[in-house]
Scaffold this active site. Structure first.
Site, PDB file in Angstrom:
ATOM      1  N   THR A 270       0.829  -1.192   0.000  1.00  0.00           N
ATOM      2  CA  THR A 270       0.000   0.000   0.000  1.00  0.00           C
ATOM      3  C   THR A 270       0.865   1.244   0.000  1.00  0.00           C
ATOM      4  OG1 THR A 270      -0.030   0.131   2.420  1.00  0.00           O
ATOM      5  CG2 THR A 270      -1.814  -1.113   1.365  1.00  0.00           C
ATOM      6  N   ASP A 271       0.271   2.360  -0.429  1.00  0.00           N
ATOM      7  CA  ASP A 271       0.848   3.644  -0.090  1.00  0.00           C
ATOM      8  C   ASP A 271       0.646   3.824   1.409  1.00  0.00           C
ATOM      9  OD1 ASP A 271       2.012   6.137  -0.225  1.00  0.00           O
ATOM     10  OD2 ASP A 271       0.810   6.805  -1.935  1.00  0.00           O
ATOM     11  N   TRP A 272       1.377   4.746   2.012  1.00  0.00           N
ATOM     12  CA  TRP A 272       1.433   4.838   3.468  1.00  0.00           C
ATOM     13  C   TRP A 272       0.075   5.193   4.065  1.00  0.00           C
ATOM     14  CZ3 TRP A 272       5.022   2.542   1.604  1.00  0.00           C
ATOM     15  CH2 TRP A 272       6.214   2.230   2.242  1.00  0.00           C
ATOM     16  N   GLY A 274      -2.637   3.741   3.329  1.00  0.00           N
ATOM     17  CA  GLY A 274      -3.633   3.684   2.267  1.00  0.00           C
ATOM     18  C   GLY A 274      -4.709   2.650   2.522  1.00  0.00           C
TER      19      GLY A 274
END
Length: 773
Positions: A270-272, A274
């Site tokens: 994931t993006d942080w 996310g």
């Protein structure tokens, strides 16, 4: 053949990751449930200004590489170490100084992606990637969180500097070259943000509504090219929803398309912070949740225990992470030096920066400049912008200002004017010190107001100096999109400065040059006629001023070309009416760090007509078209030939490029194709191939060869869920830009060719009133 060998050589290390799944499954079978859960959830993140007194959110991210973005969990009894991931797309982002340590840990701030794409030189981008990857390895990092690959859908996109182009072919080829270069060091990348992360406004909550065809042809195509041509170790899912579902929770995107259709073998992270649902992310094939929180661990554990998440799903995700760890430098216990050759890398950065700069205007051969006295105007001339903000920023040791670069190149600069600007900027910075990373993300320090130089003083300067240089600077980054007023458009004080300087210098018969130091597109049409030359330097990295001086002096002949269109005015941009979409404040909830999370929605009504596909098809004249860029020399195109007039497997196009000018130079050769009007509405032309010549001496020629396959010609047919090259007449157009076509030829495709059958996935849940010809 050289290019083929280049790809094979650089792609090799990535195969290590794929080959060890049996070993990974064996190790996962020996793990406890707690260990499996720990493995798929990262170990937290230290956010300066938020957790500075308490340490990381969870775990220990600071042990190995201070300033890294995150760490994976170690399982000692199985021999699996922590691995480290760090930003970012324009160079490694780590802390440059450490507690109780007199050493420094600076990294190279490389030219931003928009500049690299403007070089149209995949070999050069591969060289940058190889050097960038060396820094990743020598500082003990296992995965670099980049490159960014999202499309320049709209010029106001805050992170456009991290991304390559409005065109998916340029995006995919540049990203593949970068990935191959980085991964040649035995470290990995995370291509991002997958997918349709084309704005920062409401990025965690916005639902991007996109047709199947636009999604496949524009927004997924670059990722597909990168996956197939460079085998990235990881892919980062984006924050946004796509057609109603968070991308990190979408099995159709992460499993059906990415893994089953494209054959991706690495991990998805994931993006942080996310996404919303850790269990849904596991089911979707989003293997690693970053940076990791206790609530995510709890949710996954409970789901396993109550049967709502099958253990085999967790095992598959964990096994892919083990595959990644088994291919990392961490498990090999590489003795990283913390001493990459930053001097050598700076030289590569300088070369790349100069090769990606674009000469937009050069009346009466104003450039190159001979050694003479220069009046240097504009705040940014003295405080040049190396790159954008946010996670795409780099902690470099220095940035060469334009002023420094000019002095280094032996130009004489107006000392009194220099002293005035330096005092102005020094006073402002003393009164407005920058905060830490978190503070700057939440409330960035505004740039100093443009210095006002009175008319009488400018007139005196025009008497004393031979040429005026004016720098227009722009910066943007993570967390916010740009604005039209005072950003895309020039500020009133910038317009006044250009007017006053141009009037004074032209009254003396002297020239004025503007340098655009920006990460994205700005308005130029209203003021370009007032000046004699315009150089688009983009954000050139730490060697900025030296690279600009190389081009201004003629040491380097500019060869960059636009990979995104410059419109006459913002309203000409087709996506302007629905960017960044609408929001629903009445449905706001609590978001990250106490901020409101406001749901948003944006409909991509332009469909496939993004960038030049729109301008060329609907006859909207831009200020500077896609593919445009001038040189200090001239090139002739001749002898375009097609090997076959009918094709069912491939067709070869050859064209000869001759330097007809007086100095050596390189030319970017662009091949566009106009497809037959058939079952689908199609753009007037689309880029299908490109190449850059070697440095050609005056009178020297080079023959460029392109090979097109039916897959290159195909469009995505939503009715049949397949890529089809339609039967009919095709026109090949080879030129110096998307509108400056120098040679044409035609061929016939005798019957429809289905080049790929896809799955019926990612279907919009609402009707889209898409633009048609």
């Amino acid at each position: 053949m050289k290019w083929f060998l280049f790809l094979i050589f650089f792609a090799a290390p990535a195969s290590i990751i794929v080959a060890q799944s049996s070993k990974a499954k064996e190790l996962v079978s020996k793990m406890t449930l707690e260990e499996k859960v720990n493995l798929v959830v990262g170990m937290g993140m230290n956010i300066p200004g938020l957790t500075q007194n308490t340490g990381p959110v969870i775990g220990q991210t600071m042990d190995k590489v201070p300033g890294a973005a995150g760490t994976t969990y170690a399982i000692g009894h199985l021999g699996l170490p922590n691995t480290v991931v760090a930003d970012g797309p324009a160079g490694l982002r780590i802390e440059p100084k450490r507690k109780d340590d007199n050493n420094t840990y600076y990294a190279t701030a490389w030219p931003v992606a928009t500049l690299l794409a403007s070089s149209w030189d995949t070999k050069l981008v591969g060289e940058v990637g190889k050097a960038m990857g060396n820094e990743v390895k020598e500082y003990g990092v296992d995965v670099l969180l980049g490159p960014g690959m999202n499309i320049h859908r709209n010029p106001l996109g805050g992170r456009n500097f991290e991304y390559y182009s409005e065109d998916p072919l340029v995006t995919g080829k540049m990203a593949a070259a970068m990935v191959n270069g980085i991964q040649s060091n035995g470290v990995g990348v995370s291509i991002k943000h997958f997918a349709v992360n084309n704005q920062e406004k409401n990025r965690n909550t916005v639902n991007a509504i996109v047709s199947e065809r636009a999604l496949r042809e524009i927004y997924l195509k670059g990722f597909q090219i990168a996956v197939k041509e460079s085998n990235p170790w990881t892919v980062m899912s984006s924050y946004n929803l796509l057609n109603g579902t968070y991308t990190s929770e979408n099995p159709e995107l992460l499993t059906t398309v990415l893994r089953k259709e494209w054959g991706f073998k690495g991990i998805v992270m994931t993006d942080w912070f996310g996404g919303k649902d850790a269990v849904a992310q596991m089911k979707a094939g989003n293997d690693l949740l970053m940076p990791g929180t206790p609530n995510q661990k709890k949710a996954i554990t409970e789901a396993i225990n109550n049967g709502s998440l099958e253990i085999k799903v967790l095992d598959e995700n964990a096994a892919r992470i083990v595959d990644y760890v088994l291919g990392s430098q961490a498990i090999k216990k590489y003795a990283f030096s913390n001493k990459p050759d930053l001097k050598a890398h700076a030289a590569i950065a300088r070369k790349a920066a100069a090769d990606g700069m674009i000469l937009l205007k050069n009346n009466s051969s104003t450039l190159p400049l001979t050694p003479q006295s220069l009046a240097v105007f504009g705040n940014t001339s003295y405080d040049f912008i190396s790159g954008g903000t946010g996670s795409g920023d780099v902690n470099e040791e220095y940035t060469i200002s334009l002023l420094q670069g000019l002095v280094n190149a032996h130009y004489k600069v107006d000392e009194e004017l220099k002293n005035t600007y330096e005092k102005h900027l020094g006073d402002y910075k003393a009164k407005h010190p920058k905060g830490n990373m978190f503070q700057e993300f939440m409330n960035p320090t505004p740039p100093a107001p443009e210095l006002t130089v009175d008319a009488a003083n400018i007139s005196k300067i025009a008497n004393d100096d031979a040429v005026a240089l004016i720098t227009v600077g722009r910066n943007a980054g993570e967390g916010a999109d740009r604005k039209v007023e005072n950003d895309f458009n020039l500020k009133a004080e910038e317009v006044s400065l250009i007017d006053a300087v141009s009037n004074a210098f032209h009254a003396k018969g002297k020239k004025v040059v503007v340098i655009i130091n920006a990460g994205g597109v700005i308005e130029v049409a209203s003021w370009r006629d007032k000046v004699d030359a315009i150089l688009l330097s983009w954000q050139p990295g730490l060697e900025a001023g030296n690279a600009v001086a190389d081009v201004l002096s003629g040491k380097v002949n500019p060869s960059g070309k636009l990979a995104s269109t410059f419109p006459v005015k913002y309203e000409d941009e087709v996506s302007a009416k629905n960017f960044p979409g609408k929001e629903f404040p009445e449905k706001a909830t609590s978001g990250m760090f106490g901020m409101k999370a406001i749901p948003g929605e944006v409909t991509y009504e332009e469909g496939v007509y993004v960038g030049y596909r729109y301008y060329n098809t609907f006859n909207v004249k831009p200020a500077y078209e896609f593919g445009y860029g001038l040189s200090y020399t001239n090139f002739k195109y001749s002898n375009l030939s097609l090997v076959s007039k009918t094709v069912d497997k491939s067709i070869t196009a050859k064209v000869t490029i001759t330097n007809t000018g007086k100095v050596a130079g390189k030319e970017v050769v662009q091949l566009y194709v106009t497809a037959p009007a058939g079952k689908l509405d199609k753009p007037a032309e689309e880029l299908k191939a490109f190449a850059k010549t070697r440095l050609l001496k005056p009178g020297e020629s080079e023959t460029i060869t392109f090979v097109l396959t039916p897959a290159d010609l195909a469009s995505f047919n939503t009715n049949t869920t397949s890529w089809i090259a339609d039967a009919g007449n095709y026109t090949v157009k080879v030129g110096a830009s998307s509108t400056d076509i120098r040679q044409t030829a035609s061929f016939v495709l005798g019957s429809d060719i289905v080049t790929e059958k896809c799955n019926k996935v990612l279907v919009p849940q609402v009707a889209i009133n898409e633009l048609k010809r």
